[in-house]
Design a protein around this motif. Sequence first.
Motif, PDB file in Angstrom:
ATOM      1  N   PHE A  81       0.847  -1.184   0.000  1.00 17.82           N
ATOM      2  CA  PHE A  81       0.000   0.000   0.000  1.00 17.82           C
ATOM      3  C   PHE A  81       0.885   1.238   0.000  1.00 17.82           C
ATOM      4  CE2 PHE A  81       0.364  -1.356   4.445  1.00 17.82           C
ATOM      5  CZ  PHE A  81       0.839  -0.200   5.062  1.00 17.82           C
ATOM      6  N   ASP A  82       0.349   2.314  -0.554  1.00 25.22           N
ATOM      7  CA  ASP A  82       1.039   3.605  -0.606  1.00 25.22           C
ATOM      8  C   ASP A  82       0.263   4.617   0.213  1.00 25.22           C
ATOM      9  OD1 ASP A  82       3.203   2.912  -2.303  1.00 25.22           O
ATOM     10  OD2 ASP A  82       1.879   3.025  -4.049  1.00 25.22           O
ATOM     11  N   ASN A  83       0.988   5.553   0.799  1.00 26.66           N
ATOM     12  CA  ASN A  83       0.377   6.681   1.496  1.00 26.66           C
ATOM     13  C   ASN A  83       0.452   7.924   0.614  1.00 26.66           C
ATOM     14  OD1 ASN A  83      -0.198   5.250   3.915  1.00 26.66           O
ATOM     15  ND2 ASN A  83       1.943   5.441   4.531  1.00 26.66           N
ATOM     16  N   PHE A  84      -0.495   8.813   0.812  1.00 25.01           N
ATOM     17  CA  PHE A  84      -0.583  10.031   0.011  1.00 25.01           C
ATOM     18  C   PHE A  84      -0.712  11.240   0.931  1.00 25.01           C
ATOM     19  CE2 PHE A  84      -1.630   6.643  -2.790  1.00 25.01           C
ATOM     20  CZ  PHE A  84      -1.284   7.054  -4.066  1.00 25.01           C
ATOM     21  N   CYS A  85      -0.175  12.360   0.477  1.00 23.20           N
ATOM     22  CA  CYS A  85      -0.303  13.642   1.169  1.00 23.20           C
ATOM     23  C   CYS A  85       0.315  13.616   2.572  1.00 23.20           C
ATOM     24  CB  CYS A  85      -1.773  14.070   1.249  1.00 23.20           C
ATOM     25  SG  CYS A  85      -2.582  14.187  -0.359  1.00 23.20           S
ATOM     26  N   GLY A  86       1.298  12.760   2.767  1.00 23.27           N
ATOM     27  CA  GLY A  86       1.956  12.696   4.065  1.00 23.27           C
ATOM     28  C   GLY A  86       1.088  12.144   5.173  1.00 23.27           C
ATOM     29  N   LYS A  87       0.012  11.470   4.830  1.00 23.73           N
ATOM     30  CA  LYS A  87      -0.913  10.919   5.818  1.00 23.73           C
ATOM     31  C   LYS A  87      -0.898   9.399   5.778  1.00 23.73           C
ATOM     32  CE  LYS A  87      -4.141  14.824   5.357  1.00 23.73           C
ATOM     33  NZ  LYS A  87      -4.087  15.339   6.751  1.00 23.73           N
ATOM     34  N   THR A  88      -1.296   8.775   6.873  1.00 23.09           N
ATOM     35  CA  THR A  88      -1.405   7.314   6.931  1.00 23.09           C
ATOM     36  C   THR A  88      -2.869   6.935   7.167  1.00 23.09           C
ATOM     37  OG1 THR A  88      -0.878   7.351   9.289  1.00 23.09           O
ATOM     38  CG2 THR A  88       0.953   7.009   7.757  1.00 23.09           C
ATOM     39  N   ASP A  89      -3.734   7.407   6.274  1.00 18.40           N
ATOM     40  CA  ASP A  89      -5.165   7.231   6.486  1.00 18.40           C
ATOM     41  C   ASP A  89      -5.786   6.143   5.621  1.00 18.40           C
ATOM     42  OD1 ASP A  89      -4.712   8.769   4.264  1.00 18.40           O
ATOM     43  OD2 ASP A  89      -6.193  10.307   4.731  1.00 18.40           O
ATOM     44  N   CYS A  90      -4.992   5.168   5.216  1.00 15.74           N
ATOM     45  CA  CYS A  90      -5.510   3.891   4.696  1.00 15.74           C
ATOM     46  C   CYS A  90      -6.457   4.080   3.507  1.00 15.74           C
ATOM     47  CB  CYS A  90      -6.207   3.111   5.801  1.00 15.74           C
ATOM     48  SG  CYS A  90      -5.146   2.768   7.222  1.00 15.74           S
ATOM     49  N   ARG A  91      -5.916   4.621   2.416  1.00 15.52           N
ATOM     50  CA  ARG A  91      -6.736   4.921   1.251  1.00 15.52           C
ATOM     51  C   ARG A  91      -6.281   4.185  -0.011  1.00 15.52           C
ATOM     52  NH1 ARG A  91     -10.256   9.083   1.888  1.00 15.52           N
ATOM     53  NH2 ARG A  91     -10.037  10.397   3.750  1.00 15.52           N
ATOM     54  N   HIS A  92      -5.287   3.336   0.078  1.00 17.55           N
ATOM     55  CA  HIS A  92      -4.803   2.643  -1.112  1.00 17.55           C
ATOM     56  C   HIS A  92      -4.255   1.265  -0.740  1.00 17.55           C
ATOM     57  CE1 HIS A  92      -1.442   1.416  -3.825  1.00 17.55           C
ATOM     58  NE2 HIS A  92      -2.345   1.692  -4.741  1.00 17.55           N
ATOM     59  N   MET A  93      -4.425   0.351  -1.669  1.00 15.55           N
ATOM     60  CA  MET A  93      -3.787  -0.956  -1.573  1.00 15.55           C
ATOM     61  C   MET A  93      -3.693  -1.525  -2.976  1.00 15.55           C
ATOM     62  SD  MET A  93      -4.648  -4.295   0.660  1.00 15.55           S
ATOM     63  CE  MET A  93      -3.392  -3.763   1.830  1.00 15.55           C
ATOM     64  N   SER A  94      -2.609  -2.243  -3.263  1.00 16.51           N
ATOM     65  CA  SER A  94      -2.483  -2.917  -4.560  1.00 16.51           C
ATOM     66  C   SER A  94      -2.011  -4.340  -4.345  1.00 16.51           C
ATOM     67  CB  SER A  94      -1.519  -2.167  -5.482  1.00 16.51           C
ATOM     68  OG  SER A  94      -0.200  -2.196  -4.973  1.00 16.51           O
TER      69      SER A  94
END
Length: 272
Positions: A81-94
């Motif tokens: 999974f990747d984090n975006f916008c410097g946050k770790t709010d669980c919005r992506h997984m591949s």
Amino acid sequence: MSFKITTWNINSVRLRIDLVAKFLKSVRPDVLCLQETKCPDDAFPLKRFHRLGYEHVALNGQKGYHGVAIVSRAPFESFKFDNFCGKTDCRHMSVVLGERAGLKDPLTLHNFYVPAGGDEPDPTINPKFEHKLSFLDEMQAHMGLRPADKERAILVGDLNVAPLEHDVWSHKQMLKVVSHTPIECEKLAAAQKAGNWVDTMRVHTPEPEKLYTWWSYRAMENWRVSDRGRRLDHIWASDAIAGEVSKIKIFKDYRGAEKPSDHVPVTATIEV
């Protein structure tokens, strides 16, 4: 061989696990991508999915908010999974699916939950909207979302943008409403273009036909009659596999279920 991938913002997997089970028993997709699971990984209903035949699960969840999951009847070759916008709010997984899933060539599958953006479409006064725009910018710039020429990749999820005129019930009335503002539509289009992604839903249902995947809870009683929907959920494909997507189905009736999500499942059938 046909391979089915479903995307669904379930709006709490534990609250709606019976509805998910009904769908899986009926449709039997090979892979189900969930968004807004609202569930920490150690509380995810793994046993229920295992009993349903979905023994392979990749999780990126958190308590109470956001969260994505990918459940599969076949094993993954890898996941991240990747984090975006410097946050770790669980919005992506591949995940990568390959030979063990019965695929002759590897398939990379991305599952996204883009921030909703709040109510006010002004990033100077609404930090949630600013976060959403920044998230879309990072999707555009992300090199991992730019499939190589022969790379087979699918990107699904609740992207929280209805980008086209006929993806909303009223283009004119929605232009200043978060999810269909020009700046959001432009940024999502830029992310799609950067990865040379194909919008498979609109390949199979071209405009000007209306196409929705979400109906507000504010119209619980008459949502079907008023039909004020938006297409917030998407299935994109890389050039290498877009031509193999043979069917897209939106399961609109699930919006009318008891205690429904405000989103409905969308399934792509891929001839692999």
